[in-house]
Scaffold this motif. Sequence first.
Motif, PDB file in Angstrom:
ATOM      1  N   VAL A 324       0.644   4.667   2.843  1.00 49.21           N
ATOM      2  CA  VAL A 324      -0.284   3.699   2.188  1.00 49.21           C
ATOM      3  C   VAL A 324      -1.645   4.579   1.898  1.00 49.21           C
ATOM      4  O   VAL A 324      -2.240   4.287   0.727  1.00 49.21           O
ATOM      5  N   SER A 328      -2.762   4.310  -2.106  1.00 50.04           N
ATOM      6  CA  SER A 328      -4.109   3.929  -2.294  1.00 50.04           C
ATOM      7  C   SER A 328      -5.209   4.735  -2.740  1.00 50.04           C
ATOM      8  O   SER A 328      -6.317   4.323  -3.371  1.00 50.04           O
ATOM      9  N   PRO A 348      -2.993   0.470   8.148  1.00 51.38           N
ATOM     10  CA  PRO A 348      -1.656   0.227   7.916  1.00 51.38           C
ATOM     11  C   PRO A 348      -0.551   0.807   9.096  1.00 51.38           C
ATOM     12  O   PRO A 348       0.424   0.360   9.300  1.00 51.38           O
ATOM     13  N   TYR A 352       2.220  -1.869  10.394  1.00 49.63           N
ATOM     14  CA  TYR A 352       3.497  -1.526  10.556  1.00 49.63           C
ATOM     15  C   TYR A 352       4.142  -1.519  11.784  1.00 49.63           C
ATOM     16  O   TYR A 352       5.324  -2.190  12.063  1.00 49.63           O
TER      17      TYR A 352
END
Length: 438
Positions: A324, A328, A348, A352
């Motif tokens: 991520v 990003s 993140p 998860y």
Amino acid sequence: MADTTGNTTDHEASQHPRPRKASWKHIGPGIVVAATGVGAGDLVATLIAGSNFGYTLLWAAIIGCLVKISLAEAAGRWHLSTGRTLFDGWASLGRWTTWFFAVYVVVWGFVYGAAAMSSSALPLQALFPGVMDLTWWGIACGLAGLVFVWFNKYAVFEKVMTVLVGVMFLVTVYLAIRVTPNIPDAFAGLLPVLPDEKDSILNTLGLIGGVGGTITLAAYGYWVNAKGWTDTGWMKVMRLDNRVAYATTGIFVIAMLFVGAELLHSANIAIASGDKGLIQLGDILEDEYGAATAKFFLIGFFATSFTSLIGVWHGVSLMFADFVARLSGTGRAKGEEVASGTRERSWPFRAYLLWLTFPPMILLFEGQPFRLIIIYGVLGAAFLPFLAGTLIWLLNSPRTPREWRNGPLSNAMLAVAGLLFLVLCVKQIWDQPWGEFF
């Protein structure tokens, strides 16, 4: 700092950190990857190989360990030699790697979460009959893993994994000694001979490929960084650590093959595939050696399953957080970032963790959806050829400093691994009931 176009900068390539002495006191990530990679399913597969073929495939189990050593070493070498994470390397190969990983990590995590919780629940239900249903034991294991990983950093995680590996080691070695292995036959099993059975080649390849780890092999580089190893000065330490990992894995697998060969093969006893085969083994051990041995084995069964659960909860969440951040552009895809612990505190990582824990609980109540299981099987089979192929690509390119690129032996081992897992991937896809899928 490495650029993201695939080339290593002159500054990075010219760095030569002082090598650390390869010492046992540094061992850690290898114990974690060994504990996570060897799940209940691996032990059952080895038991069944022992029960069907005796000691004949002992050589195949050892080759499986050597193949995985090469994969994990390559992942760790990429992290240390470039200072970049594995996902950053994958991203430099093209957007197709991002799409593959995104689909894989979502589908695989959903199904694996349920499987890991169920596997950890089985020995607890056998140890404490009548306390709770299997589903609720599974939920309790998932929540325990969530809370443990959420509130603890890598250092505590490693210590707990080391304790659980110690339990696994004691149980498997005790059982191997208890069944009194036939040492001459075991030595004969080191000769590369195929059983005289139908599909013996595929069964042998399956045993080689099933020795310890799938995505956890890729997570090894992240655990290396989380330990604080971020440059080439740690290369000798990492290689010792990796060898310890798969020596430990080899002991687990060989011990269970001994049990299968002596306890099941000699008595012509068959057990079910999957985690329930270990419950059957517990019953057989109780009949042969008494309740105390059976309970001792169930404790080892729980340690095996729960280390896989919390190992995936931590390691794959760490990979997802890096995925991520890289996608990003909000974080640096570098080993120092992982070593700092910021990934373990990121949203993140925790998102998860929640994905691995709560959505899979639906499957514990309602069973696993047929189509999703097929997709899960195909993606899982495709991951190791993907890992082997991309590591060959990365470690033979200018992305890696010249002195740390693959040599002939590394290339040969990774090529063998890639070919092996490609064959197993094709077989897995071929065996799926596609006629019922549509």
